[in-house]
Design a protein around this motif. Structure first.
Motif, PDB file in Angstrom:
ATOM      1  N   GLN A 217       0.820  -1.202   0.000  1.00 34.61           N
ATOM      2  CA  GLN A 217       0.000   0.000   0.000  1.00 34.61           C
ATOM      3  C   GLN A 217       0.858   1.258   0.000  1.00 34.61           C
ATOM      4  O   GLN A 217       1.962   1.271   0.541  1.00 34.61           O
ATOM      5  N   ASP A 218       0.288   2.297  -0.572  1.00 37.36           N
ATOM      6  CA  ASP A 218       1.000   3.575  -0.610  1.00 37.36           C
ATOM      7  C   ASP A 218       1.285   4.122   0.783  1.00 37.36           C
ATOM      8  O   ASP A 218       2.275   4.795   0.989  1.00 37.36           O
ATOM      9  N   TYR A 219       0.402   3.820   1.744  1.00 38.89           N
ATOM     10  CA  TYR A 219       0.659   4.400   3.063  1.00 38.89           C
ATOM     11  C   TYR A 219       1.918   3.811   3.691  1.00 38.89           C
ATOM     12  O   TYR A 219       2.604   4.493   4.459  1.00 38.89           O
ATOM     13  N   ARG A 221       4.510   2.870   1.835  1.00 44.08           N
ATOM     14  CA  ARG A 221       5.568   3.524   1.075  1.00 44.08           C
ATOM     15  C   ARG A 221       5.800   4.941   1.608  1.00 44.08           C
ATOM     16  O   ARG A 221       6.940   5.387   1.760  1.00 44.08           O
ATOM     17  N   PHE A 222       4.711   5.632   1.885  1.00 49.25           N
ATOM     18  CA  PHE A 222       4.822   6.993   2.406  1.00 49.25           C
ATOM     19  C   PHE A 222       5.482   6.965   3.783  1.00 49.25           C
ATOM     20  O   PHE A 222       6.330   7.800   4.088  1.00 49.25           O
ATOM     21  N   ARG A 224       7.601   4.822   4.807  1.00 47.40           N
ATOM     22  CA  ARG A 224       9.034   4.604   4.590  1.00 47.40           C
ATOM     23  C   ARG A 224       9.701   5.891   4.112  1.00 47.40           C
ATOM     24  O   ARG A 224      10.813   6.212   4.533  1.00 47.40           O
ATOM     25  N   ALA A 225       8.999   6.607   3.231  1.00 48.66           N
ATOM     26  CA  ALA A 225       9.570   7.859   2.715  1.00 48.66           C
ATOM     27  C   ALA A 225       9.723   8.905   3.817  1.00 48.66           C
ATOM     28  O   ALA A 225      10.499   9.836   3.689  1.00 48.66           O
ATOM     29  N   LYS A 226       8.973   8.744   4.900  1.00 51.98           N
ATOM     30  CA  LYS A 226       9.125   9.660   6.028  1.00 51.98           C
ATOM     31  C   LYS A 226      10.374   9.338   6.837  1.00 51.98           C
ATOM     32  O   LYS A 226      10.749  10.095   7.721  1.00 51.98           O
ATOM     33  N   LEU A 228      10.668   6.459   8.682  1.00 49.07           N
ATOM     34  CA  LEU A 228      10.328   5.680   9.876  1.00 49.07           C
ATOM     35  C   LEU A 228      11.108   4.368   9.900  1.00 49.07           C
ATOM     36  O   LEU A 228      11.489   3.835   8.868  1.00 49.07           O
ATOM     37  N   VAL A 236       3.105  -0.475  13.952  1.00 54.96           N
ATOM     38  CA  VAL A 236       1.987   0.465  14.056  1.00 54.96           C
ATOM     39  C   VAL A 236       1.168   0.485  12.769  1.00 54.96           C
ATOM     40  O   VAL A 236      -0.012   0.153  12.761  1.00 54.96           O
ATOM     41  N   HIS A 237       1.814   0.837  11.665  1.00 54.66           N
ATOM     42  CA  HIS A 237       1.048   1.032  10.425  1.00 54.66           C
ATOM     43  C   HIS A 237       0.456  -0.275   9.895  1.00 54.66           C
ATOM     44  O   HIS A 237      -0.711  -0.335   9.538  1.00 54.66           O
ATOM     45  N   VAL A 238       1.274  -1.302   9.840  1.00 54.30           N
ATOM     46  CA  VAL A 238       0.792  -2.568   9.292  1.00 54.30           C
ATOM     47  C   VAL A 238      -0.089  -3.286  10.317  1.00 54.30           C
ATOM     48  O   VAL A 238      -1.206  -3.697  10.018  1.00 54.30           O
ATOM     49  N   ASN A 241      -3.684  -2.235  10.773  1.00 51.43           N
ATOM     50  CA  ASN A 241      -4.553  -2.595   9.653  1.00 51.43           C
ATOM     51  C   ASN A 241      -4.876  -4.081   9.619  1.00 51.43           C
ATOM     52  O   ASN A 241      -6.006  -4.464   9.336  1.00 51.43           O
TER      53      ASN A 241
END
Ligand SMILES: Nc1ncnc2c1ncn2[C@@H]1O[C@H](COP(=O)(O)OP(=O)(O)O)[C@@H](O)[C@H]1O
Ligand code: SF4
Ligand SMILES: [Mg+2]
Lengths: 325, 325
Positions: A217-219, A221-222, A224-226, A228, A236-238, A241
């Motif tokens: 998912q893009d979130y 990727r985003f 990672r681009a931050k 983190l 947290v993110h995965v 969800n």
């Protein structure tokens, strides 16, 4: 939220009454418990006395009405077989089943989620393939066979664990729990493991599929681009969800573990409600069967309610409303 | 003066079962501080992978196989994952195409912003929150205090992209990569977002790589333009020059396919044919099968890069007209 909970409980009360009526009538239709309860050589007098004692001499509608009136007062009647209160009979056995299911649930969560995530992250490597193969095996092993094999290995061969029985228990609110006495843990371990293997496999598959999907998912990727850390992204993110489907499925599984623990309980001579239910059905012990089903449906309702509330906490897009999600 | 970002002969390949996909096949460009470079090309030409390579976010089976990426004086290729993470979100930031997907649907805006602050700065959570509040206000989000505790689904697409921009600009990065950030938005919002990013980046001297398949979006935004085709930059130069006098037949094709205001209703002149498979590129010019200016040499030999004046570069044997410096 409160209105939601109250409405849900109201709905379940209705379901419980409807179900109780259905069970009451169908058990009546199956046969006469007197034939099973009395010795074959009982004379006519004994027979009439027993029928009167159990209230079976009255017409069906009267029996049913009495049942409903008592139900409204929280009295589910006395067991035909044991003569004691059906609810206390079940409550004496329920903790054994409950703690079996709970330990299995905890095992499913603490083993299944990390393994599933790991497999999802390394789906092409040997770790991923190994875990997923293991989960397929765990899926397909029949419960009773697994139980018997464990007994043969750990109890008979290695003599590490007792082969069956409840073992030592501690008392809480007048109920017996193995978890409260460490001496009882060895007895609990094997049946809980047996019950858990399938759930662990299930959670692994859910966590695996969820992780693989989330990682694309893009979130993610985003995130990672931050910049983190992987720990934060996965933890947290995965995780948040993938918990959504897992919570839903585990809620259902917890209910079914409680309701259908009978195979495991039989293999390990575990004195839970599953065994009691089977015996009661065999003897057409109507009050126990009905009381059991009412308690189980009540528990299902509470579990579902908890799942829905958890669900709305995990997924902000979901609002609590009737009819679940 | 050293460029903010200098990419030279970058090659990013995917090692798939079907063969090697040369998604980025020798890309070079540089962006100065405060400059906007537009990277244009049809879908599948390798723009996103160029961007991801610069962030070190290419996942297996993809890999940067050659070339250099310099951020200021620092070489990024070959950095450890840890060092790369320290750069992502701090010195190079990225925003993505679909604002519906880039924010995690189950986490509060606050959570997603504060973690981005704390990934690169040591400060209290309260200070971090204060910084997020300011960042939201800067991108024109009304009542940032309330919005911080909201979830992504409570924002419109344009507002979500603003949040993503606010996150990307939290640490005043040296380079901002915008990968088609307005494609999913409607035209008026597009214009606002473009203007917003331009203003904010100018204030901090952030260099921008603005990726798009739509020449119209970058024409008013970028200082220079790089046109990408099949993993390579085929033409590069100052935006006004390239638009006024395109030298590469592909650039001309892109320009011709733009809808023109005073010719509404007229069929657009799409470039015939489609982008070639990057798996098996023809030996000659990859654009040859679609090129009106094609001659014999185009099919056999790959056109090398040629420099025209100080500012324009080209990969074509038969450029259109005189290539002005
Ligand atoms: N995971 C992958 N495996 C194989 N090929 C890929 C993969 N991801 C991207 N590609 C290839 O890279 C090419 C360039 O993709 P991309 O950079 O996303 O193009 P753009 O952003 O210009 O639309 C695509 O045409 C695709 O064939
Ligand atoms: S090299 Fe030849 S085929 Fe390629 S763009 Fe130029 S003229 Fe067309
Ligand atoms: Mg793209």
């Amino acid at each position: 939220m409160l209105a939601f909970v109250l409405r849900r409980l109201g709905q379940s009360a209705f379901v419980i009454v409807a179900m109780a009526a259905l069970v009451f009538l169908s058990v009546y239709a199956i046969g006469n418990p007197i034939d099973i309860l009395l010795a074959p050589d009982a004379d006519q007098q004994e027979r009439a006395a027993a029928i009167a004692r159990l209230g079976l001499d009255r017409p069906l509608w009267q029996q049913f009405l009495t049942f409903l009136v008592n139900l409204a007062q929280g009295d589910l009647g006395k067991s035909f077989v044991f003569g004691s209160d059906a609810v206390s009979l079940i409550l004496a056995r329920l903790p054994a089943t409950l703690e079996l299911a709970l330990v299995a649930l905890v095992l499913a969560i603490v083993a299944g989620i990390p393994l599933g995530i790991l497999a999802g992250l390394r789906s092409d490597g040997w770790i991923g393939r190994g875990v997923m193969t293991g989960s397929i095996v765990g899926f397909s092993l029949p419960n009773f066979w697994l139980g018997i094999m464990m007994i043969l290995l750990f109890a008979v061969e290695l003599k590490w664990l007792p082969a069956g029985g409840r073992g030592a228990t501690g008392t809480f609110l007048g109920l017996q729990f193995s978890l409260l006495d460490p001496a009882g843990w060895p007895n609990l371990l094997m049946p809980a493991l047996t019950l858990a293997i399938y759930k662990v496999s299930l959670v692994i598959r859910l966590a695996y599929a969820g992780t693989r999907e989330a990682m694309l998912q893009d979130y993610v990727r985003f995130a990672r681009a931050k910049g983190l850390s992987p720990a934060r992204i996965i933890g947290v993110h995965v995780l948040k969800n993938i918990l959504i489907p897992i919570v839903t499925v585990l809620g259902l599984e917890l209910g079914s573990m409680i309701a259908f623990a009978v195979v495991t309980e039989t293999v390990f001579a575990w004195p839970g409600v599953g065994k009691l239910l089977i015996d009661s059905i065999a003897r057409l012990d109507r009050p126990v069967i009905v009381a059991y089903l009412i308690i189980v449906v009540g528990m299902f309702t509470l579990i579902n309610l908890a799942v829905d509330i958890l669900y709305s906490i995990l997924d902000p897009r979901v609002r609590l409303a009737d009819g679940g999600h | 003066m050293t460029a903010a970002l200098q990419v030279s002969n970058l090659e990013t390949h995917f090692f798939t079962r079907a063969g090697v996909v040369k998604a980025v096949d020798g890309v070079s460009f540089s962006i100065a501080r405060g400059e906007v470079l537009g990277l244009v090309g049809e879908s599948g030409s390798g723009k996103t992978l160029t961007a991801l390579s610069i962030l070190g976010l290419v996942d297996p089976p993809g890999k940067i196989v050659a070339g250099s990426i310099r951020l200021g004086d620092e070489e990024l290729t070959g950095l450890s994952e840890r060092s790369w993470r320290a750069i992502r979100g701090k010195r190079i930031a990225m925003i993505f195409q679909d604002p519906m997907m880039t924010l995690n649907p189950v986490l509060r805006i606050e959570t997603q912003m504060i973690e981005a602050v704390l990934a690169h700065a040591v400060m209290s959570k309260d200070n971090a929150r204060q910084r997020c509040r300011e960042a939201l206000a800067r991108v024109g989000i009304p009542s940032p205090d309330e919005r911080l505790t909201a979830y992504p689904h409570q924002f419109s697409g344009g507002m979500r992209q603003r949040v993503a921009i606010a996150i990307a600009l939290l640490h005043s990065p040296d380079v901002l990569i915008a990968d088609e950030p307005t494609t999913a938005l409607d035209v008026t919002i597009q214009a606002q977002i473009v203007a917003e990013v331009q203003k904010l980046a100018a204030a901090t001297g952030t260099a921008i790589l603005w990726v798009t398949h739509d020449l119209a979006v970058v024409s008013g935004l970028s200082d220079r333009l790089a046109v990408m085709y099949a993993g390579r930059i085929v033409e590069e130069g100052p935006t006004t020059e390239v638009l006024a006098r395109p030298a590469h037949p592909y650039t001309q094709g892109l320009l011709r396919s733009l809808p023109v205001n005073n010719q509404r209703g007229r069929r657009l002149n799409q470039i015939p044919g489609s982008t070639p498979s990057l798996l098996r590129l023809p030996p000659g010019c990859p654009f040859a099968p679609r090129c009106e200016a094609r001659q014999e040499d185009c099919v056999s030999t790959r056109p090398p890069e040629s420099q025209h004046g100080t500012e324009r570069r080209l990969r074509c044997f038969h450029p259109l007209g005189e290539v002005s410096p």
